[in-house]
Design an enzyme around this catalytic site. Structure first.
Site, short mmCIF file in Angstrom:
data_model
loop_
_atom_site.label_atom_id
_atom_site.label_comp_id
_atom_site.label_asym_id
_atom_site.label_seq_id
_atom_site.Cartn_x
_atom_site.Cartn_y
_atom_site.Cartn_z
N SER A 1 48.31 -21.01 -33.94
CA SER A 1 47.26 -21.77 -33.27
C SER A 1 47.81 -22.98 -32.51
CB SER A 1 46.22 -22.26 -34.28
OG SER A 1 45.56 -21.18 -34.87
N GLN A 2 47.03 -23.42 -31.55
CA GLN A 2 47.33 -24.64 -30.80
C GLN A 2 47.41 -25.81 -31.78
OE1 GLN A 2 44.54 -25.03 -27.63
NE2 GLN A 2 45.01 -27.17 -27.20
#
Length: 219
Positions: free
Chosen positions: A65-66
């Protein structure tokens, strides 16, 4: 300091600045994300982009994920040092590693055996001894270890799964993305009370879907 290490230090500073500028302000969360280097969790072709605030592909068709989303989800959990946390969707192991610095115990599960194996190896290398990693169908949670103080889901369901709601302690918090497609999803926080659940919508997000069953063992 060599040019390479100087460049890495600069990128790490920019990484932390990006987290703060996107709303990650909790001191404990920022300290944990400073201590857990994202680089070991990003392998191969995309390793040069480890400090970019962007999601990146990992094995088994999944993503890491970011970082700012990882920070916002972690912050939304409001973890205390005595909490036991369940993570659905181990992926690269990055989120669980950060959780391990904030909670007493972390259980993380994934439907892909390869991801569990690789994450477990990383946890050992980093000496993160309070993480238990298992390959199971996360949509059913981990009933033998329930109830949990906190639950985090890193894949999107149409609605919060019933088995996970049932495994949340009274006063517990669950953070997860919900949405009927990969284009329209919201990150929500669910708080369990004696009489039911409260739901808070936090921000728009995009996650891979939460799938039932075990993935094929990719070796």
């Amino acid at each position: 300091m060599t040019d390479r290490s100087s460049d890495t230090a600069e990128r790490k500073m920019q990484f932390l600045f990006a987290l703060r500028s996107r709303g990650v302000t909790d001191k404990r969360v920022l300290e944990a994300m400073e201590k857990i280097d994202r680089a070991p969790f990003v392998r191969g072709y995309f390793s040069a982009r480890a400090y970019d605030d962007t999601p990146l592909p990992i094995a088994c068709g999944q993503t890491i994920s970011q970082p700012s989303v990882v920070g916002m989800m972690t912050q939304a959990l409001r973890i205390s040092p005595r909490d036991t946390v369940l993570e659905i969707g181990t992926g690269s192991g990055y989120q669980a590693a950060i959780l391990s610095l904030l909670a007493r115990r972390v259980y993380t599960v994934d439907r892909h055996k390869r991801l569990v194996r690789e994450a477990s190896e990383l946890f050992r290398e980093l000496d993160l001894t309070n993480i238990t990693c298992r390959s199971v169908d996360g949509s059913f949670g981990l009933p033998e270890q329930a109830p949990f103080d906190r639950i985090i889901v890193t894949a999107a369901a149409e609605d919060p799964p019933g088995p996970l709601l049932a495994q949340l302690k009274i006063g517990g918090i669950m953070v997860l993305p919900v949405g009927q497609s990969d284009a329209v999803q919201s990150l929500i926080r669910v708080t369990r009370h004696e009489t039911g659940f409260d739901y808070d919508e936090l921000m728009p997000v995009r996650f891979v879907p939460l799938l039932e069953g075990l993935g094929r063992d990719e070796g």
